[in-house]
Design a protein around this motif. Structure first.
Motif, PDB file in Angstrom:
ATOM      1  N   LEU A  42       0.837  -1.208   0.000  1.00 16.22           N
ATOM      2  CA  LEU A  42       0.000   0.000   0.000  1.00 16.22           C
ATOM      3  C   LEU A  42       0.869   1.255   0.000  1.00 16.22           C
ATOM      4  O   LEU A  42       0.599   2.213  -0.734  1.00 16.22           O
ATOM      5  CB  LEU A  42      -0.926   0.016   1.223  1.00 16.22           C
ATOM      6  CG  LEU A  42      -2.130  -0.905   1.191  1.00 16.22           C
ATOM      7  CD1 LEU A  42      -2.794  -0.950   2.574  1.00 16.22           C
ATOM      8  CD2 LEU A  42      -3.127  -0.463   0.130  1.00 16.22           C
ATOM      9  N   LEU A  43       1.900   1.264   0.820  1.00 12.48           N
ATOM     10  CA  LEU A  43       2.799   2.415   0.893  1.00 12.48           C
ATOM     11  C   LEU A  43       3.519   2.628  -0.435  1.00 12.48           C
ATOM     12  O   LEU A  43       3.596   3.751  -0.936  1.00 12.48           O
ATOM     13  CB  LEU A  43       3.808   2.233   2.024  1.00 12.48           C
ATOM     14  CG  LEU A  43       4.882   3.313   2.137  1.00 12.48           C
ATOM     15  CD1 LEU A  43       4.251   4.688   2.356  1.00 12.48           C
ATOM     16  CD2 LEU A  43       5.859   2.968   3.248  1.00 12.48           C
ATOM     17  N   LYS A  44       4.043   1.549  -1.006  1.00 11.52           N
ATOM     18  CA  LYS A  44       4.749   1.675  -2.275  1.00 11.52           C
ATOM     19  C   LYS A  44       3.819   2.182  -3.367  1.00 11.52           C
ATOM     20  O   LYS A  44       4.208   3.041  -4.160  1.00 11.52           O
ATOM     21  CB  LYS A  44       5.363   0.331  -2.662  1.00 11.52           C
ATOM     22  CG  LYS A  44       6.574  -0.019  -1.818  1.00 11.52           C
ATOM     23  CD  LYS A  44       6.995  -1.458  -1.893  1.00 11.52           C
ATOM     24  CE  LYS A  44       7.317  -1.982  -3.228  1.00 11.52           C
ATOM     25  NZ  LYS A  44       7.827  -3.364  -3.211  1.00 11.52           N
ATOM     26  N   GLU A  45       2.617   1.671  -3.410  1.00  9.98           N
ATOM     27  CA  GLU A  45       1.646   2.113  -4.410  1.00  9.98           C
ATOM     28  C   GLU A  45       1.359   3.607  -4.235  1.00  9.98           C
ATOM     29  O   GLU A  45       1.326   4.359  -5.209  1.00  9.98           O
ATOM     30  CB  GLU A  45       0.351   1.303  -4.288  1.00  9.98           C
ATOM     31  CG  GLU A  45      -0.662   1.597  -5.357  1.00  9.98           C
ATOM     32  CD  GLU A  45      -0.232   1.133  -6.742  1.00  9.98           C
ATOM     33  OE1 GLU A  45      -0.601   1.824  -7.713  1.00  9.98           O
ATOM     34  OE2 GLU A  45       0.458   0.109  -6.852  1.00  9.98           O
ATOM     35  N   HIS A  46       1.190   4.040  -3.000  1.00 12.60           N
ATOM     36  CA  HIS A  46       0.948   5.464  -2.728  1.00 12.60           C
ATOM     37  C   HIS A  46       2.131   6.315  -3.193  1.00 12.60           C
ATOM     38  O   HIS A  46       1.950   7.348  -3.842  1.00 12.60           O
ATOM     39  CB  HIS A  46       0.695   5.691  -1.238  1.00 12.60           C
ATOM     40  CG  HIS A  46       0.738   7.123  -0.845  1.00 12.60           C
ATOM     41  ND1 HIS A  46      -0.271   8.004  -1.154  1.00 12.60           N
ATOM     42  CD2 HIS A  46       1.698   7.839  -0.201  1.00 12.60           C
ATOM     43  CE1 HIS A  46       0.066   9.218  -0.713  1.00 12.60           C
ATOM     44  NE2 HIS A  46       1.255   9.131  -0.126  1.00 12.60           N
ATOM     45  N   LEU A  47       3.346   5.882  -2.862  1.00 11.54           N
ATOM     46  CA  LEU A  47       4.524   6.648  -3.244  1.00 11.54           C
ATOM     47  C   LEU A  47       4.696   6.702  -4.762  1.00 11.54           C
ATOM     48  O   LEU A  47       5.071   7.726  -5.315  1.00 11.54           O
ATOM     49  CB  LEU A  47       5.776   6.082  -2.580  1.00 11.54           C
ATOM     50  CG  LEU A  47       5.839   6.252  -1.058  1.00 11.54           C
ATOM     51  CD1 LEU A  47       7.059   5.540  -0.493  1.00 11.54           C
ATOM     52  CD2 LEU A  47       5.820   7.714  -0.658  1.00 11.54           C
ATOM     53  N   LEU A  48       4.402   5.585  -5.436  1.00  9.71           N
ATOM     54  CA  LEU A  48       4.471   5.571  -6.896  1.00  9.71           C
ATOM     55  C   LEU A  48       3.471   6.556  -7.499  1.00  9.71           C
ATOM     56  O   LEU A  48       3.809   7.326  -8.399  1.00  9.71           O
ATOM     57  CB  LEU A  48       4.203   4.169  -7.434  1.00  9.71           C
ATOM     58  CG  LEU A  48       5.355   3.180  -7.355  1.00  9.71           C
ATOM     59  CD1 LEU A  48       4.867   1.780  -7.686  1.00  9.71           C
ATOM     60  CD2 LEU A  48       6.477   3.582  -8.279  1.00  9.71           C
ATOM     61  N   GLU A  49       2.245   6.534  -6.985  1.00  4.19           N
ATOM     62  CA  GLU A  49       1.227   7.454  -7.488  1.00  4.19           C
ATOM     63  C   GLU A  49       1.628   8.901  -7.222  1.00  4.19           C
ATOM     64  O   GLU A  49       1.444   9.774  -8.075  1.00  4.19           O
ATOM     65  CB  GLU A  49      -0.126   7.149  -6.857  1.00  4.19           C
ATOM     66  CG  GLU A  49      -0.738   5.859  -7.356  1.00  4.19           C
ATOM     67  CD  GLU A  49      -1.970   5.428  -6.568  1.00  4.19           C
ATOM     68  OE1 GLU A  49      -2.382   6.159  -5.626  1.00  4.19           O
ATOM     69  OE2 GLU A  49      -2.510   4.354  -6.887  1.00  4.19           O
ATOM     70  N   GLU A  50       2.183   9.162  -6.057  1.00  3.35           N
ATOM     71  CA  GLU A  50       2.634  10.509  -5.705  1.00  3.35           C
ATOM     72  C   GLU A  50       3.744  10.972  -6.649  1.00  3.35           C
ATOM     73  O   GLU A  50       3.718  12.104  -7.145  1.00  3.35           O
ATOM     74  CB  GLU A  50       3.126  10.501  -4.254  1.00  3.35           C
ATOM     75  CG  GLU A  50       3.414  11.846  -3.683  1.00  3.35           C
ATOM     76  CD  GLU A  50       3.814  11.731  -2.221  1.00  3.35           C
ATOM     77  OE1 GLU A  50       4.999  11.424  -1.944  1.00  3.35           O
ATOM     78  OE2 GLU A  50       2.940  11.943  -1.355  1.00  3.35           O
ATOM     79  N   GLU A  51       4.706  10.096  -6.910  1.00  3.02           N
ATOM     80  CA  GLU A  51       5.802  10.436  -7.826  1.00  3.02           C
ATOM     81  C   GLU A  51       5.275  10.686  -9.236  1.00  3.02           C
ATOM     82  O   GLU A  51       5.716  11.610  -9.912  1.00  3.02           O
ATOM     83  CB  GLU A  51       6.854   9.329  -7.850  1.00  3.02           C
ATOM     84  CG  GLU A  51       7.699   9.254  -6.606  1.00  3.02           C
ATOM     85  CD  GLU A  51       8.611  10.460  -6.424  1.00  3.02           C
ATOM     86  OE1 GLU A  51       9.199  10.937  -7.402  1.00  3.02           O
ATOM     87  OE2 GLU A  51       8.731  10.920  -5.277  1.00  3.02           O
ATOM     88  N   GLU A  52       4.337   9.844  -9.682  1.00  3.87           N
ATOM     89  CA  GLU A  52       3.768  10.022 -11.016  1.00  3.87           C
ATOM     90  C   GLU A  52       3.027  11.353 -11.120  1.00  3.87           C
ATOM     91  O   GLU A  52       3.154  12.064 -12.112  1.00  3.87           O
ATOM     92  CB  GLU A  52       2.834   8.861 -11.354  1.00  3.87           C
ATOM     93  CG  GLU A  52       3.584   7.569 -11.617  1.00  3.87           C
ATOM     94  CD  GLU A  52       2.685   6.349 -11.687  1.00  3.87           C
ATOM     95  OE1 GLU A  52       1.460   6.453 -11.389  1.00  3.87           O
ATOM     96  OE2 GLU A  52       3.197   5.276 -12.050  1.00  3.87           O
ATOM     97  N   ARG A  53       2.261  11.708 -10.085  1.00 11.35           N
ATOM     98  CA  ARG A  53       1.558  12.995 -10.078  1.00 11.35           C
ATOM     99  C   ARG A  53       2.542  14.145 -10.126  1.00 11.35           C
ATOM    100  O   ARG A  53       2.351  15.097 -10.886  1.00 11.35           O
ATOM    101  CB  ARG A  53       0.691  13.119  -8.802  1.00 11.35           C
ATOM    102  CG  ARG A  53      -0.719  12.675  -8.945  1.00 11.35           C
ATOM    103  CD  ARG A  53      -1.590  13.096  -7.776  1.00 11.35           C
ATOM    104  NE  ARG A  53      -1.007  12.886  -6.461  1.00 11.35           N
ATOM    105  CZ  ARG A  53      -1.061  11.748  -5.768  1.00 11.35           C
ATOM    106  NH1 ARG A  53      -1.667  10.711  -6.273  1.00 11.35           N
ATOM    107  NH2 ARG A  53      -0.519  11.661  -4.583  1.00 11.35           N
ATOM    108  N   GLU A  54       3.585  14.073  -9.329  1.00 14.51           N
ATOM    109  CA  GLU A  54       4.584  15.134  -9.285  1.00 14.51           C
ATOM    110  C   GLU A  54       5.337  15.253 -10.610  1.00 14.51           C
ATOM    111  O   GLU A  54       5.605  16.366 -11.064  1.00 14.51           O
ATOM    112  CB  GLU A  54       5.558  14.924  -8.132  1.00 14.51           C
ATOM    113  CG  GLU A  54       4.941  15.184  -6.782  1.00 14.51           C
ATOM    114  CD  GLU A  54       5.890  14.898  -5.626  1.00 14.51           C
ATOM    115  OE1 GLU A  54       7.110  14.712  -5.871  1.00 14.51           O
ATOM    116  OE2 GLU A  54       5.425  14.869  -4.476  1.00 14.51           O
ATOM    117  N   SER A  55       5.641  14.136 -11.234  1.00 12.11           N
ATOM    118  CA  SER A  55       6.374  14.204 -12.510  1.00 12.11           C
ATOM    119  C   SER A  55       5.482  14.791 -13.610  1.00 12.11           C
ATOM    120  O   SER A  55       5.973  15.488 -14.490  1.00 12.11           O
ATOM    121  CB  SER A  55       6.914  12.847 -12.909  1.00 12.11           C
ATOM    122  OG  SER A  55       5.869  11.970 -13.258  1.00 12.11           O
TER     123      SER A  55
END
Length: 145
Positions: free
Chosen positions: A128-141
């Motif tokens: 769950l944490l990794k998925e959240h961080l991936l989504e956050e990074e994708e949004r930021e990029s």
């Protein structure tokens, strides 16, 4: 149909390394995720017997109350690290629910060992944490393009 590796999901493999750039923040997140993955594997998937993966959580669960409490403490550490990363409240609630389920049902003699082997709260929470961080990074990029 090819057999799927139980260690694979979208949050494994090159996606993590590619998304977290070489900034101090990216390096810190990669290092933290590696530590969390090591702990998660140790407590949920470190051993394999008759094709069944289990970890120290299930073994500690054989010791009434104390074993489950130690395992819950490790799960709490993963939760605390996620909280320090600023995960949103709904995600924290889901993670806390995973820990509570594992602790409450894991404390039932014999049934608890089956729950510890089958449910794997640490694995669920790290994913769950990794998925959240991936989504956050994708949004930021996307916003920096």
């Amino acid at each position: 149909m090819a057999e799927q590796n139980d260690d694979f999901d979208r949050t494994n493999g090159p996606a993590i390394a590619e998304l977290f750039d070489d900034t101090p923040r990216g390096r810190e997140r990669r290092a933290l995720l590696r530590r969390l993955e090591q702990v998660e594997k140790l407590f949920d998937r470190n051993f394999k017997l008759f094709g069944i993966r289990f970890g120290w959580d299930a073994i500690l669960g054989l010791v009434p109350v104390a074993g489950d409490t130690v395992a819950a403490g490790v799960a709490g550490w993963i939760f605390w690290k996620a909280q320090k990363l600023g995960v949103p409240t709904p995600l924290k609630a889901k993670m806390a629910g995973n820990i509570a389920f594992d602790y409450i049902f894991g404390a039932i003699p014999l049934v608890g060992t089956i729950v510890d082997v089958a449910y794997k709260a640490n694995t669920r929470n790290v994913r769950l944490l990794k998925e959240h961080l991936l989504e956050e990074e994708e949004r930021e990029s996307r916003t920096h393009m």
